[in-house]
Design a protein around this motif. Structure first.
Motif, mmCIF file in Angstrom:
data_model
loop_
_atom_site.group_PDB
_atom_site.id
_atom_site.type_symbol
_atom_site.label_atom_id
_atom_site.label_comp_id
_atom_site.label_asym_id
_atom_site.label_seq_id
_atom_site.Cartn_x
_atom_site.Cartn_y
_atom_site.Cartn_z
ATOM 1 N N GLY A 93 42.061 39.648 34.845
ATOM 2 C CA GLY A 93 40.906 38.834 34.481
ATOM 3 C C GLY A 93 40.669 38.815 32.992
ATOM 4 N N CYS A 101 41.264 43.591 37.359
ATOM 5 C CA CYS A 101 40.305 43.326 36.279
ATOM 6 C C CYS A 101 41.024 43.053 34.964
ATOM 7 C CB CYS A 101 39.349 44.507 36.129
ATOM 8 S SG CYS A 101 38.173 44.708 37.497
ATOM 9 N N THR A 124 35.982 36.908 38.735
ATOM 10 C CA THR A 124 34.693 37.519 38.387
ATOM 11 C C THR A 124 34.794 38.277 37.069
ATOM 12 O OG1 THR A 124 34.082 37.741 40.732
ATOM 13 C CG2 THR A 124 32.882 39.098 39.156
ATOM 14 N N ALA A 125 35.879 39.040 36.900
ATOM 15 C CA ALA A 125 36.087 39.752 35.635
ATOM 16 C C ALA A 125 36.231 38.771 34.478
ATOM 17 C CB ALA A 125 37.334 40.637 35.743
#
Length: 289
Positions: free
Chosen positions: A70, A67, A183-184
């Protein structure tokens, strides 16, 4: 697949990033958000089929680092795409691809990855070529300076993204890892736009939606995802320095699409980059596992 051939193919795909971004008629963070959202949507069927279990089995630390990668990628896109509104494609691409300065240092600091003298010479030659491509376009003061600073910051953040990927890809499979990262990235870009800019999510011209999809498919999936695949097999510096080939492709594409004619310094710089990459890659080819 040979990781070096894959990286060069990824560089070619990444060269379209500046072009598609310039063509998209939307605010910078909206472009970045839809680029990543479309990427996640394209990858979702593959994750549903093979990757959900692997994502669930990720350790908390690995999931947190993915994450964080990200977050770095979201900051990279935000700063770099915004820079295109203030400076030229050549200068923006050159400055953002100075990230090997950070990656080579971080690779040695965190992973003990050393570069042979011949490879270091190739990296210096490629970096010098990058500077030559954009030096005639640099301006002191005004919007151009702001754009140059934003692009340089984008280079710093993408270096963090590459370095995290180098560590995680040794123990995480490609698709689950990039799915979490992308996605993050999409989530942070959405929240950043809502909190700071409040730019509308639509409507936009039909061609702009096409450029969003093109950004997801070509420079992201065929570019960034390929780079992440290669990070399991080569040093972070190999991926990072190879990306210096992007200004050459971006400058050529900008000539044909926008009529931005490269000067003599840019032509010499492009040749310097190609020679430097050839020297660097040939000196590190033994690193492939």
């Amino acid at each position: 697949m040979n990781p070096y051939a894959a990286i060069l193919a990824g560089v070619l795909a990444a060269a379209f990033s500046s072009i598609f971004t310039k063509l998209a008629d939307a605010p910078p963070l909206i472009i970045a958000f839809y680029r990543m959202l479309f990427t996640v949507l394209i990858l979702t069927p593959f994750v549903v089929k093979n990757g959900i279990r692997q994502i669930k089995e990720m350790k908390g630390g690995d999931l947190g680092l993915a994450c964080l990668a990200g977050v770095f990628l979201a900051l990279h896109f935000s700063f770099w795409i915004t820079s295109l509104n203030y400076t030229s494609i050549a200068s923006s691409t050159v400055l953002v691809t100075l990230q090997p300065l950070f990656v080579i240092s971080g690779g040695y600091l965190f992973y003990g990855e050393k570069i042979a003298p011949r490879g270091a010479g190739g990296a210096v030659l490629a970096l010098a070529g990058s500077l030559l491509i954009g030096i005639g376009d640099f301006q002191i003061g005004g919007k151009a300076l702001l754009g140059d600073l934003l692009a340089f910051a984008g280079g710093f953040f993408v270096a963090g993204y590459v370095l995290i990927g180098r560590g995680l890809r040794n123990r995480l499979e490609l698709i689950p890892y990039v799915y979490v990262v992308y996605t993050a990235t999409a989530a942070l870009l959405f929240l950043g736009n809502a909190a700071v800019y409040s730019d509308p999510l639509g409507p936009y011209p039909a061609m702009t939606w096409l450029w969003f999809a093109a950004l997801a498919l070509i420079p992201t999936i065929m570019g960034h995802t390929v780079f992440n695949w290669a990070l399991r097999y080569v040093k972070a510096a190999v991926v990072s320095v190879s990306i210096l080939g992007e200004p050459v492709g971006a400058t050529i594409l900008a000539f044909f699409i926008f009529g931005q004619v490269p000067g003599m310094l840019q032509l010499i710089g492009g040749l310097s980059i190609l020679l430097g990459l050839a020297l660097f890659i040939s000196s590190t080819s033994g690193a492939s596992r």
